[in-house]
Enzyme design. Structure first.
Site, PDB file in Angstrom:
ATOM      1  CE  LYS A   1      13.964  96.502  15.740  1.00 45.09           C
ATOM      2  NZ  LYS A   1      13.093  96.634  16.931  1.00 45.09           N
TER       3      LYS A   1
ATOM      4  CG  HIS B   1      13.662  93.703  12.721  1.00 43.26           C
ATOM      5  ND1 HIS B   1      14.987  93.433  12.985  1.00 43.26           N
ATOM      6  CD2 HIS B   1      12.945  93.058  13.682  1.00 43.26           C
ATOM      7  CE1 HIS B   1      15.063  92.657  14.070  1.00 43.26           C
ATOM      8  NE2 HIS B   1      13.839  92.424  14.508  1.00 43.26           N
TER       9      HIS B   1
END
Length: 268
Positions: free
Chosen positions: A160, A156
């Site tokens: 995040k 990600h």
């Protein structure tokens, strides 16, 4: 079907903006509210400003103002914020679509309790493709139950804050449940130093964070002489927004109850 009146939490964030854009473009939905944290620099600003549009909806931090006209709240924020929104929505009969990840057991229990008062769709990933992938993982786990090592790799963007991702954890839970295992007992979330041989019953996780990766997930079934990889890659958050609208349509005739994307997509 009348237009669904939908509010968005985290309205100034990346996912919030995508949700607002998708709602504004939908024929069967209208933006009815926009929420952000009290410290946000965007409070009082039209929620469509970033899109170059005027929606007539101002971003609010006060729940009573931001949710006054809403039938649904879509929330992709953080657990502490979502749980505050949850209390208000449960008391006022506002249906929720929750895509927030990182809840502990107490948070999940609170969501289940609130679902006795209003309808809630709770899923760590709203993507149609991801949920179909989950179903494929059930099928694969049944066939690869013996002689195959299972590893989950996810990647990600740098912003995040939780790891592994909620989607990766859900993938692990789906596989563990299919195999009759408890992920809390067999999940391996870090490896360093002399770890010894791999426990064949374990499910390993590896996390990558960097750049602007929207979300990549791969489950590896590694046997002797072959390996099978099941992968889903997101190139845009629009998939989560479209899934959220499908969830709202599903909840439209529900008064109470806790549902997930399998229910929405008819995969149960």
């Amino acid at each position: 079907m009348s237009s669904m009146k939908i509010a968005v939490a985290g309205a100034s964030g990346r996912m919030g903006k995508m949700l607002i854009e998708t709602i504004v473009a939908a024929d069967d939905a209208q933006l009815a509210g926009a929420l952000d944290i009290p410290q946000s620099a965007f409070l009082g600003i039209d929620a469509g400003l970033a899109l170059g549009k005027t929606t007539g909806i101002q971003i609010e931090s006060d729940l009573a103002k931001g949710l006054a006209d809403a039938e649904f709240l879509i929330d992709f924020t953080r657990p502490e914020g979502t749980l505050e929104h949850l209390k208000y929505c449960a008391e006022h009969g506002i249906k929720m679509i929750i895509g927030t990840t990182g809840f502990d057991d107490a948070g999940k229990a609170a969501i289940a309790e609130a679902a006795k008062k209003t309808a809630i769709m709770f899923s760590p990933n709203m993507s149609v493709g991801v949920n179909v992938t989950m179903k494929l993982l059930e099928m694969a786990a049944k066939s690869f139950s013996h002689g195959y090592d299972i590893e989950i790799i996810e990647a990600h963007h740098r912003h995040k804050i939780d790891a592994p991702s909620g989607t990766a954890l859900k993938m692990g839970e789906v596989i563990a449940d299919t195999l009759g295992r408890d992920l809390k007992e067999v999940g391996v979330f870090s490896r360093e130093g002399v770890t010894g041989e791999r426990d064949p019953s374990s499910i390993g996780f590896a996390t990558v964070r960097g750049g602007d990766i929207v979300g990549d997930h791969t489950v590896l079934f590694a046997g002797i002489g072959e390996r099978v990889e099941i992968t889903h890659k997101s190139s845009s958050r629009v998939t989560y927004a479209h899934g959220s609208l499908r969830a709202a349509r599903f909840l439209a005739d529900k008064q109470t109850g806790l549902f997930d994307m399998y229910d929405v997509l008819g995969l149960n």
